[in-house]
Design an enzyme around this catalytic site. Structure first.
Site, short mmCIF file in Angstrom:
data_model
loop_
_atom_site.label_atom_id
_atom_site.label_comp_id
_atom_site.label_asym_id
_atom_site.label_seq_id
_atom_site.Cartn_x
_atom_site.Cartn_y
_atom_site.Cartn_z
N ARG A 102 17.37 59.43 1.80
CA ARG A 102 16.50 58.32 2.17
C ARG A 102 15.13 58.44 1.51
NH1 ARG A 102 16.71 53.89 1.70
NH2 ARG A 102 18.79 54.09 2.60
N LYS A 137 -5.27 47.39 -5.00
CA LYS A 137 -4.52 46.94 -3.82
C LYS A 137 -3.21 47.71 -3.72
CE LYS A 137 -6.65 42.38 -3.83
NZ LYS A 137 -6.48 40.91 -4.01
N LYS A 169 -19.70 43.13 -6.97
CA LYS A 169 -19.08 41.93 -6.40
C LYS A 169 -20.12 41.17 -5.58
CE LYS A 169 -14.66 42.29 -5.67
NZ LYS A 169 -13.32 42.63 -5.12
N GLU A 197 -18.35 40.93 -11.24
CA GLU A 197 -17.57 39.76 -10.82
C GLU A 197 -18.48 38.55 -10.77
OE1 GLU A 197 -14.66 39.70 -7.28
OE2 GLU A 197 -16.48 38.74 -6.53
N ASP A 218 -13.83 35.32 -11.60
CA ASP A 218 -13.08 35.25 -10.35
C ASP A 218 -12.72 33.83 -9.94
OD1 ASP A 218 -11.97 36.48 -8.00
OD2 ASP A 218 -13.69 35.73 -6.88
#
Length: 281
Positions: A102, A137, A169, A197, A218
């Site tokens: 597994r 992320k 940012k 950004e 962005d």
């Protein structure tokens, strides 16, 4: 088939993952049902067309529990295989194989899923000149592995963490007062790579004048991106980001941006359908 990845401790990962699964009691099912001397042959194969990643890590789980296991890899990470393709063959202790199964499958399914989705995005922008980037992320604790998987799928890694480049940012700008001041502070701190950004065209010149080395454009439409790229005029690399999908990425990439970054590569990739079948020796 030893797996070596800069900044990643394979032995620690294997030990922690197996400890989570085994707890204090171990694999009580295999210990009760499978004779200690039993041996298995195993075949790991994909049920879908995929891009492979994580085979070396998967092999590590089997070796951790049976150092004498025989593992024959039939493809390499980064390879594209058709449905039904065999990834590796194994032979060794039946108990060890069942116990490691597994953890090994979870890892190779997850990483191959990321590589497969990344390959779909990379293929979609072929010929545009734009380079696909991943993001931060990632699942906590798995960043090095997940970013390795995006490379196997054809992307380049963006920042590995908060330490290897400044990324200014909107919240940083809000505290500093304006884009130029935020960039000036980063430059004064001796930071070499300063990514800024911007979500408006009028932020571009102040950011560049203050010393930005990379502009993240962005959530701009393709039309606005084209204007931004023209205004930048090649002075620094440009990166399109925000809400990029398989349906939109080619139009975005065709605007002339240097990079397109996609959080979905690691945030939303489904696991690859990979199985492992055993037979007694």
């Amino acid at each position: 088939m030893a797996f070596v990845l800069d900044g990643f401790d394979l032995d620690a990962f294997l030990a922690a993952t197996l400890a989570e699964d085994l707890g204090d009691g171990g694999d009580i099912t295999s210990a009760a049902v499978i004779p200690a001397e039993a041996r298995f042959r195993g075949v790991m194969a994909s049920r879908d067309s995929i891009t492979v990643a994580g085979l070396g890590v998967a092999a590590g789980f089997f070796r951790a529990l049976d150092p004498e296991v025989t593992i024959v890899p039939l493809v390499e990470d980064g390879a594209a295989i058709a449905a039904g393709g065999v990834l590796m063959r194994l032979e060794g202790s039946a108990r060890a194989m069942l116990t490691a199964e597994r953890s090994a499958l979870n890892t190779v399914q997850h990483l191959s899923g990321i590589a497969t989705l990344t390959r779909a995005y990379a293929d979609r922008i072929l010929g545009t000149g734009a380079i696909l980037l991943d993001t931060r992320k990632t699942i906590p604790g798995l960043r090095r592995l997940e970013k390795y998987a995006t490379r196997m799928g054809g992307a380049q890694n963006h920042r590995m963490g908060l330490w290897d480049a400044a990324m200014i940012k909107d919240n940083h700008v809000a505290v500093a007062g304006d884009v130029g001041e935020a960039v000036a502070r980063a430059k004064a701190a001796g930071i070499a790579r300063i990514i800024v950004e911007v979500d408006r065209i009028d932020q571009i010149e102040p950011a560049l004048a203050a010393g930005a080395t990379h502009l993240l454009l962005d959530n701009m439409t393709p039309a606005v991106l084209r204007g931004a790229v023209t205004l930048v005029g090649g002075r620094v690399p440009t990166e399109a980001s925000g809400g990029v999908t398989l349906e939109t990425i080619r139009d975005i990439a065709a605007t002339g941006v240097t990079y397109v970054s996609v959080g979905r590569l690691t945030q939303s990739a489904p696991a690859a359908d990979i199985g492992l079948d055993f037979a007694l020796v």
